[in-house]
Design an enzyme around this catalytic site. Structure first.
Site: not given
Length: 598
Positions: A462, A457-459, A429
């Site tokens: 996803g 960015l991870d969220v 991220d």
């Protein structure tokens, strides 16, 4: 009801028409993504309280979606107030010691992706025998989803494993160059700092907050480490990284990202196999849905071999849409189940992403277990993973390998860079934020660029992963062929920074004005005015007023604002989100589904 398979379809929404109106911060994302998926039509940007999206044609009944900022009559009316109310400002501001807003329209972007997911899911449901649905989503739900891991930790039975206090990267070289540091290995961390002659005590004290910054959104490591990097040129710092196995990434500007941008979509879809499955496949697929099913993915099976956030969140969303999700975990189970803080002995953060999933332990290093996994993939609808690049092919578990077993499989990979950046650093991220100009986009003019320590960015990656899977499922329904879908953190970054990159293209300053989305202090907390009224609201000194009195003062002047949530555990009882937060079987806080289908 869906039409028969269309063999010439190359994108999931080919032959469909769209109509969109509503808040441009949300609807521009919806329009862009639907067009990339094949829909044709116009978007009318209007500063309304809600937006309306319809998809027609292709043999489907009309699909409707409504997007809103928040509950009618509430003070949650735009991006700023959504960030304030849902706790996004609080989490993003942990590094700085006080709440602050993201200068990018993060909640609106996430809402747009969720709306596309809902529309795609509804069309998949139609293709499988469901009646047409009207999907509703909202930015306040998107905000709660974005902070769901932090909310779960705030409501856990125990405290955080690392201190919540100001501090964190980026670091600065002696030339004044800002850079991000990444390693998942404590040995590499220690070797990097030893190579720079850092004090041993500071090096040791810094590892734990650095390691847990993904969970806590702050990293209060000793100031001595910042002092050390400021005494060395970037070349020496790069050398220390190369010798230790750590990685550094210089923060890129938005202008630099614009200069290299390739214009690629945030995900890619590629049909698998050479033989159409059409009639027999579609009959089997439609037959999997129970006549009384109320969710569009009911009866579908998702195998998820995910770690950390990106892939597990994508699978979690597919599960909320009705799919049965089976996690593939290593022998002994996912070690992140034990990550503090816990609820009933299970990591609250892990539950936020994985509650309701089944789990099967598979040793992917064992040929016998890999055969078992291939057998499971032969009966599944989706196989989703985020292994390191090249790992799936090495294991004989790549898309072409599994397509030979199950030609109808939707094979999904959620990665870091999508092979679109030469000499890319580790695809995590914060490194992707650093490399793509997100550090500039989330902070207004006059502030030092810095990637957010909230896992933006991870969220969002996803969310893109789930969106890509749904697009793949719809394309499978329309063509009778399996599909490979790829999404990435880079694609998520490009979606988030699109408005800023558009300003670069127009020759404008990509960063927003100084002080943008800075909440205002009151005697007992903070308030955030909506973006339109912020200039007028900042002219008033509210520091001697209680939060409720400050809101009343601004309201009497016709200025809309809302209280800033500073303690996420307060969200349980916040009237702005009544009924939106519950507790799961383990006692962990759980946010409501981001969509409603009717």
């Amino acid at each position: 009801m869906a039409s028969p398979a269309i063999s010439q379809t190359v994108r999931p929404l080919d032959t469909l028409s769209l109509s969109i109106s509503g808040p441009p911060q949300i609807t521009s994302v919806v329009a862009q993504h639907l067009r990339l998926l094949g829909a044709q039509g116009e978007a009318t940007g209007q500063q309304n309280a809600s937006g309306a999206i319809t998809l027609t044609g292709g043999g489907y009944d009309t699909a409707h979606a409504t997007v809103t900022w928040g509950r009618p009559g509430s003070s949650v009316v735009d991006e700023a107030t959504v960030q304030a109310a849902t706790g996004v400002m609080a989490v993003h501001g942990r590094r700085d010691g006080s709440p602050r807003g993201l200068a990018a329209d993060y909640a609106a972007t996430a809402t747009g992706v969720l709306a596309v997911q809902g529309l795609l899911a509804g069309l998949v449901g139609q293709a499988r025998g469901m009646a047409a649905t009207h999907v509703t989503t909202s930015a306040d739900r998107a905000g709660l989803l974005a902070v769901s891991q932090y909310l779960a930790a705030a409501g856990a039975d125990e405290g955080e494993a690392a201190e919540l206090a100001p501090g964190g990267p980026p670091f600065t070289s002696s030339e004044g160059v800002l850079f991000e540091l990444e390693t998942l290995d404590p040995g590499a961390w220690a070797a990097f700092w030893r190579a720079l002659d850092a004090p041993a005590e500071a090096m040791r004290a810094g590892w734990r907050p650095f390691q847990f910054r993904y969970a806590t959104a702050c990293a209060p490591f000793p100031q001595a480490l910042h002092t050390v990097t400021r005494t060395h040129p970037l070349a020496r710092i790069r050398q220390a990284a190369a010798l230790s196995g750590a990685e550094v990434c210089v923060l890129h500007t938005l202008a630099e990202r614009f200069a290299e941008a390739d214009g690629a979509p945030p995900w890619s879809l590629r049909p698998l196999g050479t033989e159409g499955l059409s009639t027999s496949f579609r009959a089997a697929s439609a037959g999997q849905m129970s006549p009384d099913a109320v969710l569009p993915l009911a009866g579908l099976t998702v195998l998820e071999a995910g770690r950390r956030i990106q892939a597990p969140l994508a699978a979690h969303l597919l599960g909320l849409l009705g799919a049965e999700v089976i996690r593939i975990e290593p022998p002994g189970g996912d070690p992140l189940r034990g990550m503090p803080p816990a609820c009933s002995g299970i990591s609250a953060r892990w539950l936020a992403l994985n509650r309701g999933k089944k789990a099967v332990e598979i040793d992917i290093k064992s040929e016998a277990d890999r055969r078992a996994l291939r057998g499971m993939a032969g009966e599944a609808d989706v196989f989703l993973h985020n292994w390191a690049p090249g790992k799936a092919a090495e294991l004989g578990l790549d898309s072409d390998d599994l397509a030979r077993i199950n030609p109808a499989l939707v094979y999904a990979y959620t990665g870091g860079w999508a092979d679109r950046i030469a000499d890319a650093p580790m695809g995590t991220d914060f490194m992707v934020q650093a490399r793509t100009g997100v550090g500039e986009a989330v902070r207004p003019e006059g502030e030092i660029p810095a990637p957010s320590l909230m896992t933006l960015l991870d969220v969002l990656g996803g969310l893109h992963g789930a969106e890509a899977v749904l697009a793949g499922l719809l394309l499978r329904e329309r063509t009778g062929r399996g599909v490979r879908v790829d999404s990435s953190l880079l694609g998520a970054a490009d979606t988030l920074t699109a408005p800023a990159l558009a300003r670069v293209a127009r020759g404008e300053n990509p960063r927003l004005p100084a002080g943008f989305r800075h909440p205002l202090p009151t005697a007992d907390g903070w308030i955030a005015p909506c973006d339109d009224t912020a200039p007028a609201a900042t002219a008033h000194d509210l520091r001697d007023l209680s939060t409720s009195d400050a809101l009343a003062r601004l309201g009497s002047l016709g200025l809309t604002a809302t209280a800033v949530t500073t303690d996420l555990s307060d969200l349980h009882h916040d009237p702005r989100f009544a009924g939106s937060i519950s507790r799961d079987a383990h006692g962990a806080p759980a946010v409501c589904d981001p969509w409603s289908f009717a």
